[in-house]
Design a protein around this motif. Structure first.
Motif, PDB file in Angstrom:
ATOM      1  N   GLU A   1      -6.313   3.574  -4.241  1.00 48.18           N
ATOM      2  CA  GLU A   1      -5.650   3.635  -2.774  1.00 48.18           C
ATOM      3  C   GLU A   1      -6.155   4.662  -1.974  1.00 48.18           C
ATOM      4  O   GLU A   1      -6.337   4.323  -0.829  1.00 48.18           O
ATOM      5  N   LEU A   2      -6.508   5.816  -2.398  1.00 56.86           N
ATOM      6  CA  LEU A   2      -6.869   6.919  -1.442  1.00 56.86           C
ATOM      7  C   LEU A   2      -8.354   6.750  -1.011  1.00 56.86           C
ATOM      8  O   LEU A   2      -8.749   7.128  -0.029  1.00 56.86           O
TER       9      LEU A   2
ATOM     10  N   GLU B   1      -3.970  20.365   4.441  1.00 57.91           N
ATOM     11  CA  GLU B   1      -2.441  20.913   4.917  1.00 57.91           C
ATOM     12  C   GLU B   1      -1.508  21.217   3.980  1.00 57.91           C
ATOM     13  O   GLU B   1      -0.551  22.112   3.860  1.00 57.91           O
TER      14      GLU B   1
ATOM     15  N   LEU C   1      -9.546   3.611  -0.517  1.00 58.70           N
ATOM     16  CA  LEU C   1      -9.382   1.953  -0.040  1.00 58.70           C
ATOM     17  C   LEU C   1     -10.323   1.261  -0.818  1.00 58.70           C
ATOM     18  O   LEU C   1     -10.898   0.674   0.023  1.00 58.70           O
TER      19      LEU C   1
ATOM     20  N   LEU D   1      -0.849   7.925   5.279  1.00 56.42           N
ATOM     21  CA  LEU D   1      -2.252   8.345   5.816  1.00 56.42           C
ATOM     22  C   LEU D   1      -2.865   7.183   6.634  1.00 56.42           C
ATOM     23  O   LEU D   1      -3.721   7.623   7.749  1.00 56.42           O
TER      24      LEU D   1
ATOM     25  N   ALA E   1     -11.643  11.393   5.695  1.00 59.04           N
ATOM     26  CA  ALA E   1     -11.454  12.561   6.560  1.00 59.04           C
ATOM     27  C   ALA E   1      -9.935  12.844   6.650  1.00 59.04           C
ATOM     28  O   ALA E   1      -9.577  13.954   6.695  1.00 59.04           O
ATOM     29  N   VAL E   2      -9.065  11.689   6.844  1.00 55.73           N
ATOM     30  CA  VAL E   2      -7.827  12.252   7.207  1.00 55.73           C
ATOM     31  C   VAL E   2      -7.054  12.706   5.805  1.00 55.73           C
ATOM     32  O   VAL E   2      -6.176  13.573   5.657  1.00 55.73           O
ATOM     33  N   LEU E   3      -7.506  11.980   4.617  1.00 53.49           N
ATOM     34  CA  LEU E   3      -7.122  12.504   3.289  1.00 53.49           C
ATOM     35  C   LEU E   3      -7.557  14.159   3.099  1.00 53.49           C
ATOM     36  O   LEU E   3      -6.404  14.800   2.676  1.00 53.49           O
TER      37      LEU E   3
ATOM     38  N   ARG F   1      -1.587   7.767  10.060  1.00 54.79           N
ATOM     39  CA  ARG F   1      -2.390   9.070  10.785  1.00 54.79           C
ATOM     40  C   ARG F   1      -3.613   8.491  11.085  1.00 54.79           C
ATOM     41  O   ARG F   1      -4.231   8.952  11.991  1.00 54.79           O
ATOM     42  N   MET F   2      -4.156   7.747  10.298  1.00 50.78           N
ATOM     43  CA  MET F   2      -5.619   7.206  10.339  1.00 50.78           C
ATOM     44  C   MET F   2      -5.845   6.584  11.980  1.00 50.78           C
ATOM     45  O   MET F   2      -6.860   6.809  12.827  1.00 50.78           O
TER      46      MET F   2
ATOM     47  N   ARG G   1      -5.239   8.652  14.994  1.00 54.67           N
ATOM     48  CA  ARG G   1      -6.428   9.200  15.103  1.00 54.67           C
ATOM     49  C   ARG G   1      -7.624   8.437  15.898  1.00 54.67           C
ATOM     50  O   ARG G   1      -8.181   8.861  16.850  1.00 54.67           O
TER      51      ARG G   1
ATOM     52  N   TRP H   1      -5.366  16.271   5.037  1.00 58.60           N
ATOM     53  CA  TRP H   1      -4.073  16.211   4.703  1.00 58.60           C
ATOM     54  C   TRP H   1      -3.774  17.071   3.516  1.00 58.60           C
ATOM     55  O   TRP H   1      -2.699  17.930   3.150  1.00 58.60           O
TER      56      TRP H   1
ATOM     57  N   PHE I   1       0.754  -1.179   0.056  1.00 62.87           N
ATOM     58  CA  PHE I   1      -0.050  -0.137   0.290  1.00 62.87           C
ATOM     59  C   PHE I   1       0.881   1.114   0.026  1.00 62.87           C
ATOM     60  O   PHE I   1       1.583   1.374   0.846  1.00 62.87           O
TER      61      PHE I   1
ATOM     62  N   GLU J   1     -13.073   6.727   7.463  1.00 66.06           N
ATOM     63  CA  GLU J   1     -12.190   7.448   8.347  1.00 66.06           C
ATOM     64  C   GLU J   1     -11.009   8.008   7.718  1.00 66.06           C
ATOM     65  O   GLU J   1     -10.475   9.128   7.840  1.00 66.06           O
ATOM     66  N   LEU J   2     -10.420   7.146   6.522  1.00 63.24           N
ATOM     67  CA  LEU J   2      -9.495   7.398   5.874  1.00 63.24           C
ATOM     68  C   LEU J   2      -9.678   8.860   4.896  1.00 63.24           C
ATOM     69  O   LEU J   2      -9.006   9.741   4.695  1.00 63.24           O
TER      70      LEU J   2
ATOM     71  N   ALA K   1       0.199   4.458   0.404  1.00 62.84           N
ATOM     72  CA  ALA K   1      -0.493   5.686   1.182  1.00 62.84           C
ATOM     73  C   ALA K   1      -0.413   5.118   2.614  1.00 62.84           C
ATOM     74  O   ALA K   1      -1.411   5.524   3.531  1.00 62.84           O
TER      75      ALA K   1
END
Lengths: 687, 251
Positions: B167-168, B208, B170, A41, B200-202, A44-45, A48, B205, A36, B197-198, A38
């Motif tokens: 990927e992003l 940011e 999932l 991330l 939200a993190v993405l 990070r998840m 959290r 990010w 994977f 949840e990912l 990423a």
């Protein structure tokens, strides 16, 4: 309230609770690996989520374990139970009302007495009974009694009996009441409502057996306690005159069954009407003792001690016997006033009877010349010492009546006694015929013939059984009064009274001879009470022996009357030392009391007292031949209830009066709720 | 000219300014993943790196054709081209040299973007353009200061953020142990549960990143591997706004 399990073995399934715990600890990890790009991330998840997930995990674990434990608990079928009543009274069709009308139910509360409260409750119950309910009434004050011979649907007579109910002075006969209730139910099922204050330390425990039998035969016992909370009552537990020969004081034991310390006034009422009051500090739930000094001269009879207590007035007074107190009880007839004290019997007798001069109790004898015998009276005197009296024949009749009436006479020998003036004129009185003085040793020699050891089994010498008997051996005499022939049936053909030698000198010479005449006794001391013939007055045993003589001859009686004690509600029996006379028993209220007598040489008398107070037995208008002090039952005064009847009934068969709640369905429902909750929580679980 | 011919003459000169460009290519192991790239390349089919190679080569070609000197800095990677730095030059030879390096390059290792950018600073003699082609899978606090240093040198910054949509989001079927080709601890992940949840993190990010780049006057070009290449390049070439919101919304 009790919590029980119907199937406790099911609790073993609780071990399954370790399953979710292990599952949480194991946290199954997938085996497939996926590259994977990423991961930053994902990390990070995860960071959290970490905190939130930790909380969720614990909540999940708790929910799952709780759900499992509750399911196990449901399988064990828990059950909550507590004492209670059936939903409706009269559901069984038969009801017996047991109402306690004993003494303790006279306790006062705000609205009257406990009895009135219990009566009102019973009447209310009667009103609520379904139509056609068979009903019965039993009272348990004193002796349990049915007021209805059988169960009846007619409640009018029961209602009338309850309305007219009066308190008694008797004890609580709960055992008898349950027995009567069982008899009324005749083996059928029924409800037994008990209106009682449960007072008395043994009331409930004594009724346990009957309670079990009643329950066994289908009776449902429903206690209806009526108590004062907190309990309060003062009572005189015991009142007793003196602790010595004559005492001089009344010992009181007062109890406080309340929950607070109190200071109470206790009044002693004497037979002459005078009263003496003292104050006593009473600890909560405890007792205290107090002594009350009585006047030097008090007539004998039944006295009373009363504590002031409005909570329960019926038991405030305790009746007790008071012997005739005072110096005039012993008369000493001085037949030979000596030129010196040591030659005077009176000198030694006075000091033996009243060592402190009568100031601190004791008997201050009334010393008279032989002519003083004219004033002899059973009302004023109990014992007469005739010390070396030359000629008592003019008062022979009086002396005989005195003895027959219960008095005691002691003749002591001396040079003044002659056979001519004693044997014939006092033939009905003398224990043995006297002859003339007989020297046991030379009068000029020192010492003398000692007494034999007295027989401690004789009532006169019982007090010396443990110690002091040997001291009699120190009493010696050189001369004794010679006695003529006599035997156990007396020395006269007409005599039917018993004659016996109570004590002898060494060698066999009688020292003390007794003759019983009527209700009294005559003793003959064959030596002197001064130092003329012997050494008796100088020996240590002289003082206690003389006092014992007075007590033996009637010092503890009251005018010669038989004394007895009784309790309200209990059969009181006494034996009178004569027979063939018409007797009358009078109660405290002056009314004649029914009694049963068995006449013979003696009279057996028994009766059932209903009231506390002094009872007297009389022959015609003569002075009482017996006095009975009747008191209330002491256990009724203890108004505390150490063991509730409810608990006793529940202990025998909890199912009869128990209310139950099955908790199994509740536990199962809760388990399902927890399972659903954990499912919802688990669905929200992200990783 | 006026004295000699007595006529006014206007001469026009056209001077072309030469912009030194350095293409910074992230060839770290994380680029070897992804399935959205449409470019058929042996071993690299569908990967973010395949996409990045084509993007880099296209940029190099475009800039050389624009007569700009172009250099190449490879971060991470494996093979002969790993860690290569080609100073900026112009001409077809330089383009051929760049292509040769790209042809032998394979993803691997760790990029360490910050360190790479730091080494670039002294090599740039004047104002130029630095174009970073990367998935930016390193914590911004590790490389954002280096970017800021370049910005202070008045270097024009352009960041092509290579992203694989699968990927992003999932978009996987089963729970599995997810691991980075660059190493580190594998994480058990349930894609179905973790996707929201990912996301939200993405989003956080990306906000940011955009904020950081805007602060340092850098241009951000999201480069989704499943979109045509010109979608990423056109904004740069035409000078349009480089961050269309719809790209974020599509995540």
């Amino acid at each position: 309230m009790n919590l029980g399990l119907i199937a406790p073995l099911a609790l073993a399934l609780g071990a399954l609770a370790i399953g979710p715990i292990l599952a949480h600890l194991a946290q199954q990890r997938p085996s497939e690996r996926v590259p994977f790009g990423a991961m930053m991330l994902l990390r990070r998840m995860v960071k959290r989520l970490e905190k939130r997930r930790r909380l969720k995990d614990r909540a999940l674990l708790a929910l799952r374990v709780l759900a499992l434990l509750l399911a196990v608990l449901a399988a064990a079928q828990p059950q909550l139970s507590w004492p209670g009543d059936p939903a409706t009274i009269g559901g069984l069709g038969r009801v017996v009302l047991i109402v306690d009308d004993s003494l303790s139910m006279s306790q006062r509360d705000a609205g009257g007495t406990l009895l009135t409260r219990a009566r009102d409750q019973a009447l209310a119950t009667l009103d609520q009974l379904p139509p056609g309910t068979l009903c019965g009434l039993v009272l348990i004050g004193g002796e349990a009694r049915q007021l209805t011979p059988t169960l009846t649907a007619e409640t009018g007579p029961i209602r009338d009996a309850l309305v007219n109910l009066q308190p008694s002075y008797g004890r609580t006969d709960l055992e008898g009441g349950l027995r009567e209730a069982r008899a009324l139910l005749t083996g059928e099922r029924g409800e037994v409502l008990v209106y009682t204050d449960e007072a008395g330390p043994t009331t409930i425990s004594e009724a346990q057996g009957e309670l079990a039998r009643l329950v066994e035969r289908g009776g449902v016992v429903l206690p209806r306690p009526t108590r004062n909370d907190p309990p309060a009552n003062l009572t005189v537990l015991d009142a007793r005159y003196g602790d010595g020969l004559e005492g001089g004081s009344v010992s009181l034991r007062v109890a406080n069954y309340g929950a607070e310390d109190v200071e109470a006034a206790v009044t002693v009422g004497l037979p002459d009407g005078s009263e003496i009051t003292a104050f006593v500090e009473l600890p909560a739930g405890g007792e205290a003792e107090e002594r009350v000094t009585v006047p030097p001269t008090v007539p004998g009879g039944v006295a009373w001690a009363r504590v002031i207590d409005p909570a329960l007035e019926a038991d405030n007074t305790r009746f007790f016997h008071l012997p005739r107190v005072g110096a005039s009880r012993v008369m000493v007839v001085d037949g030979d006033p000596g030129s010196t004290p040591v030659r005077s019997e009176v000198y030694f007798l006075e000091r033996a009877l009243a060592p402190w001069g009568g100031a601190r109790g004791g008997v201050l004898p009334q010393v008279v010349a032989p002519s003083g015998l004219a004033a002899l009276s059973t009302e004023e005197h109990q014992v007469v010492f005739l010390a070396n009296v030359a000629d008592p024949s003019p008062w022979a009749g009086q002396l005989l009546d005195f003895v027959r009436g219960g008095g005691g006479v002691i003749f002591s020998a001396g040079d003044n006694l002659t056979a001519e003036r004693y044997n014939e004129p006092l033939r009905a009185l003398m224990p043995a015929p006297i002859e003339r003085p007989r020297d046991l040793i030379d009068l000029t020699a020192s010492g003398g013939v000692p007494l034999d050891l007295p027989d401690a089994s004789l009532e006169l010498f019982e007090a010396f059984a443990e110690e002091g008997r040997q001291a009699f051996r120190r009493v010696t005499t050189r001369r004794v009064m010679g006695l003529g022939a006599f035997n156990e049936t007396g020395w006269t053909e007409t005599s039917q009274d018993g004659v016996r030698v109570l004590m002898r000198f060494e060698g066999g010479a009688p020292a003390l001879v007794e003759r019983r005449i009527g209700r009294g006794r005559v003793l003959l001391w064959t030596s002197t009470f001064d130092l003329g013939w012997g050494s008796a007055p100088l020996q240590a045993v002289f003082l206690p022996f003389t006092q014992r003589l007075v007590a033996y001859l009637g010092g503890e009686s009251a005018g010669g009357a038989v004394r007895a004690e009784g309790v309200v509600g209990e059969v009181t029996s006494l034996r009178l030392p004569f027979g063939g006379l018409t007797l009358r028993l009078t109660g405290p209220d002056g009314a004649d009391v029914p009694m049963e007598t068995v006449q013979g040489e003696q009279t057996e008398l028994s009766f059932l007292p209903r009231l506390p107070g002094p009872y007297s037995v009389q022959v015609g208008d003569e002075p009482p031949v017996a006095l009975i002090a009747v008191n209330t039952p002491a256990e009724e005064s203890d108004v505390r209830a150490p063991q509730p009847l409810t608990a006793a009934a529940a202990a025998i068969d909890p199912a009869l009066t128990e209310r139950r709640l099955r908790l199994g369905p509740w536990a199962l429902g809760l388990a399902i709720t927890f399972l659903l909750a954990q499912s919802l929580l688990a669905r929200r679980e992200a990783t | 000219m006026l004295a000699r011919s007595d006529r006014l003459v206007v001469r026009r000169y056209e001077v072309e300014t030469e912009l030194q460009c350095v293409l910074v290519l992230d060839a770290s192991g994380d680029l070897s993943t992804g399935q959205g790239s449409p470019y058929a390349m042996p071993e690299l089919e569908g990967t973010k790196f395949g996409y990045s190679l084509v993007l880099t080569a296209t940029l190099a070609y475009y800039l050389i054709k624009q007569q700009e000197p172009v250099g190449l800095l490879v971060l991470g990677g494996s093979g002969p081209g790993a860690g290569v730095y080609l100073p900026a030059r112009g001409g077809g030879t330089q383009l051929a040299r760049i292509f040769a390096q790209l042809a032998t390059l394979r993803p691997g290792g760790v990029a360490r973007i910050g360190e790479g950018l730091n080494t670039l600073g002294p090599r740039l003699r004047r104002r130029g353009l630095v174009a970073l082609i990367s998935d930016l899978m390193e914590e911004p606090e590790g490389w954002m200061p280096s970017l800021a240093a370049l910005s202070r040198r008045r270097t024009d910054l352009a960041v092509f953020h290579v992203m694989d949509r699968r990927e992003l989001t999932l978009d996987y079927e089963r729970p599995a142990l997810y691991f980075s080709p660059e190493g580190g601890e594998a994480l058990p992940i349930d894609p179905a549960g973790a996707a929201p949840e990912l996301r939200a993190v993405l989003n956080a990010w990306l906000v940011e990143l955009r904020g950081g780049l805007a602060e340092h006057r850098g241009r951000y070009y999201p480069s989704w591997t499943d979109l045509p290449l010109h979608a990423a390049l056109a904004p740069m070439i035409t000078g349009r706004r480089a961050m269309p919101d719809r790209d974020l919304g599509a995540v």
